[in-house]
Design a protein around this motif. Structure first.
Motif, PDB file in Angstrom:
ATOM      1  N   GLU A 131       0.830  -1.206   0.000  1.00 62.75           N
ATOM      2  CA  GLU A 131       0.000   0.000   0.000  1.00 62.75           C
ATOM      3  C   GLU A 131       0.862   1.253   0.000  1.00 62.75           C
ATOM      4  O   GLU A 131       0.549   2.233  -0.685  1.00 62.75           O
ATOM      5  CB  GLU A 131      -0.919  -0.005   1.218  1.00 62.75           C
ATOM      6  N   GLU A 183      -4.467  -2.284  -3.498  1.00 62.12           N
ATOM      7  CA  GLU A 183      -5.675  -1.483  -3.327  1.00 62.12           C
ATOM      8  C   GLU A 183      -5.869  -1.138  -1.848  1.00 62.12           C
ATOM      9  O   GLU A 183      -5.629  -1.959  -0.967  1.00 62.12           O
ATOM     10  CB  GLU A 183      -6.888  -2.254  -3.848  1.00 62.12           C
ATOM     11  N   ASP A 225      -9.425  -5.185   2.533  1.00 60.58           N
ATOM     12  CA  ASP A 225      -8.611  -5.054   1.323  1.00 60.58           C
ATOM     13  C   ASP A 225      -8.025  -6.387   0.890  1.00 60.58           C
ATOM     14  O   ASP A 225      -7.913  -6.676  -0.312  1.00 60.58           O
ATOM     15  CB  ASP A 225      -7.500  -4.031   1.557  1.00 60.58           C
TER      16      ASP A 225
END
Length: 448
Positions: free
Chosen positions: A25, A31, A181
Motif C-alpha cells: 500500500e 488497493e 482489502d
C-alpha cells in the motif's frame, strides 16, 4: 505454559501477510479502502485535541508547580513536590498537605525578625511582610487545590480514559480495513484465474498445486511437494505453480473448483465488509464525542479562570493592605521623605479602567475608600503647596475622580504633587494648571 502451535503459526501468518500488504500500500502496489472526508476530519480533530490537551496539561502543571527537572529514565518528570504527587498517585494514596513557597518565606522572615530584634524597624517590617506572605501562601494553596480538581483532573481523565478507548477502536478499524482489502484482492485474483481458465480452452493452464492434489490424486507426490504446496497456500492461496492439465479431463474438473473459490472469496468479502462497516460506525460515534469533550473542557476552563481571578484578587487585597502598613511605618521611620514608589506600578487588574476594576474587586477596597473620612471634606482652595517638597509625577493610568476633592487623571500627563501633614500615605495632593485635588500614589510614577 499452554503453547498452542497452531495459534502461533496463524498469528505469524497474519502478521507477515499484513506487513506485506501494508508495504504494498505504501508503494501504491495494492488497493486501499479510503475513508470518507468527514471521517478523516473527525480523525484529524481528535488527534489535535489529544495533542493540545497534553501540552495544556503539562504547562498548567508547570504553572502550579514550577521548575521541572529531567529524570534519570529519559522522561521529564516533575521535581520536588510534583515527584511526590506522582508517587502518591501511583501508590493510590492521598497527597499530604504541604507548605507553599509563600508560607515558607513567611516562616523564614518571622524567624529572622525574632533573631534580629522584633522591636527594631527592620524586625517590625519583617513581621508585617511575613504575615502578608503567609496569607499569600494560603491563597496559593487554595488556588492550586481548586485548579487541580476543576481543571487538571478532567484533562487527565480524557487522556487516560476516553482517548485510550478511541485509540483501541481505531486500531481495530485499521485491522478491519486491512482484512477488507485482503478479501478484495483475493476475490480479484480468483475471478482473474477463473476467466483465464475458461478462455484458454485446450491450452495448458497453470493450476495451483494444492488444487491439483484434489484433482489428480493418481499422480505420485513427494512429501516436499505437499509441504511446498501447503506453505504456498498460506502466503497466497491463488498463487499458480506450473502443473499441466489436459483439456479433456483437467479443465472440466477445475471449473467447479474455480467457481467454488470465487463463491468463497465473495462470502469472505461480504463478512469483512460487514465487520468493517460496524467498526467504522463505532469509531465514528466515539470521534463525534470529541465535541462533548470540548464542551466539558470549556466549562472546566471557565472554572479555572474564576479560581485564578479569585486568587489574584486575594493577592491584590493582601498586598494593598501591606502597602498601607509599610507606607505608614515608612513615614514614621523616615520623616520628611516622600511616600511613593519610583518604579511604575502594575495596573490594578484592568487595562481599561483601574477604578472600575478596583471597585468591582471581590472583597477588595476601592481606591476612593482608602482615604480617611476626614479628608473628604478637605477645602482644597485653602491648601497651599509647601515651600519645599513638591515633585513632578507622570500619570500611569487614567483615573476618574470619585468626588470633588479628587483630581481626575489621564495617562502619560505630568502633574505636580506634594504631601500634607496628616494625609494618608496612599494619597497625595496633585496640581495641574488651576485644578487641584487628591490623587492615589499607585497611579503615579514619581520623577526625580
Amino acid at each position: 505454559m499452554d503453547f498452542n502451535m497452531k495459534k502461533l503459526a496463524s498469528d505469524a501468518g497474519i502478521f507477515f501477510t499484513r506487513a506485506v500488504q501494508f508495504t504494498e500500500e505504501k508503494f501504491g502496489q495494492a488497493e486501499k479502502t479510503e475513508l470518507d472526508a468527514q471521517f478523516e476530519n473527525l480523525l484529524a480533530r481528535a488527534d489535535s485535541t489529544k495533542n493540545w490537551t497534553e501540552k495544556i496539561l503539562r504547562q498548567t502543571e508547570v504553572l502550579l508547580q514550577p521548575n521541572p527537572k529531567p529524570c534519570g529514565f529519559g522522561c521529564r518528570l516533575p521535581a520536588g513536590a510534583r515527584v511526590e504527587e506522582f508517587l502518591y498517585e501511583k501508590l493510590d494514596r492521598k497527597v499530604p498537605s504541604r507548605v507553599t513557597n509563600g508560607e515558607l518565606l513567611a516562616q523564614y522572615m518571622a524567624e529572622a525578625a525574632s533573631e534580629l530584634g522584633p522591636t527594631t524597624p527592620y524586625g517590625k517590617t519583617l513581621i508585617k511582610v511575613a504575615e502578608a506572605e503567609k496569607r499569600l501562601g494560603a491563597a496559593e494553596r487554595d488556588f492550586i487545590h481548586m485548579a487541580s480538581i476543576g481543571f487538571l483532573t478532567p484533562l487527565r481523565t480524557f487522556l487516560e480514559g476516553d482517548w485510550k478507548t478511541i485509540s483501541k477502536e481505531r486500531r481495530l478499524l485499521h485491522n478491519r480495513r486491512l482484512d477488507l482489502d485482503a478479501c478484495k484482492a483475493r476475490l480479484k485474483k480468483a475471478k482473474a484465474a477463473e476467466a483465464k481458465a475458461t478462455c484458454e480452452g485446450d491450452v495448458s493452464i497453470p493450476i495451483p498445486r494444492a488444487v491439483l492434489l484434489l484433482v489428480c490424486p493418481s499422480r505420485p507426490w513427494s512429501a516436499g511437494d505437499v509441504l511446498g504446496a501447503f506453505c504456498k497456500q498460506l502466503v497466497s492461496p491463488l498463487e499458480a505453480l506450473p502443473c499441466v492439465a489436459s483439456a479433456s479431463g483437467g479443465r472440466q474438473a477445475l471449473e467447479p473448483l474455480w467457481n467454488d473459490e470465487v463463491d468463497k472469496a465473495e462470502q469472505e468479502l461480504r463478512v469483512a465488509q460487514t465487520e468493517f462497516d460496524r467498526q467504522a460506525e463505532v469509531t465514528r460515534l466515539l470521534l463525534e464525542g470529541i465535541s462533548s469533550t470540548h464542551v466539558n473542557h470549556l466549562r472546566c476552563l471557565h472554572e479555572f479562570v474564576e479560581s485564578q481571578t479569585t486568587y489574584y484578587a486575594q493577592c491584590y487585597r493582601h498586598m494593598l493592605d501591606l502597602q498601607k502598613q509599610l507606607g505608614s511605618s515608612q513615614g514614621a521611620i523616615f520623616p520628611g521623605t516622600f511616600v511613593g514608589t519610583t518604579e511604575p506600578a502594575s495596573p490594578p487588574l484592568s487595562s481599561t479602567s483601574p477604578t472600575t476594576a478596583a471597585a468591582t474587586m471581590p472583597g477588595g477596597p476601592s481606591v476612593a475608600s482608602l482615604a480617611p473620612p476626614g479628608e473628604a471634606a478637605l477645602h482644597l482652595e485653602e491648601v497651599a503647596p509647601p515651600a519645599s517638597g513638591t515633585r513632578k509625577a507622570r500619570v500611569l493610568y487614567d483615573y476618574e475622580a470619585a468626588d470633588s476633592s479628587e483630581l481626575a487623571l489621564l495617562a502619560d500627563e505630568l502633574i505636580t504633587v506634594y504631601s500634607l501633614p496628616g494625609m494618608d500615605p496612599d494619597w497625595l495632593i496633585g496640581e495641574r494648571g488651576n485644578k487641584k485635588g487628591k490623587v492615589p500614589v499607585t497611579y503615579l510614577e514619581l520623577l526625580s
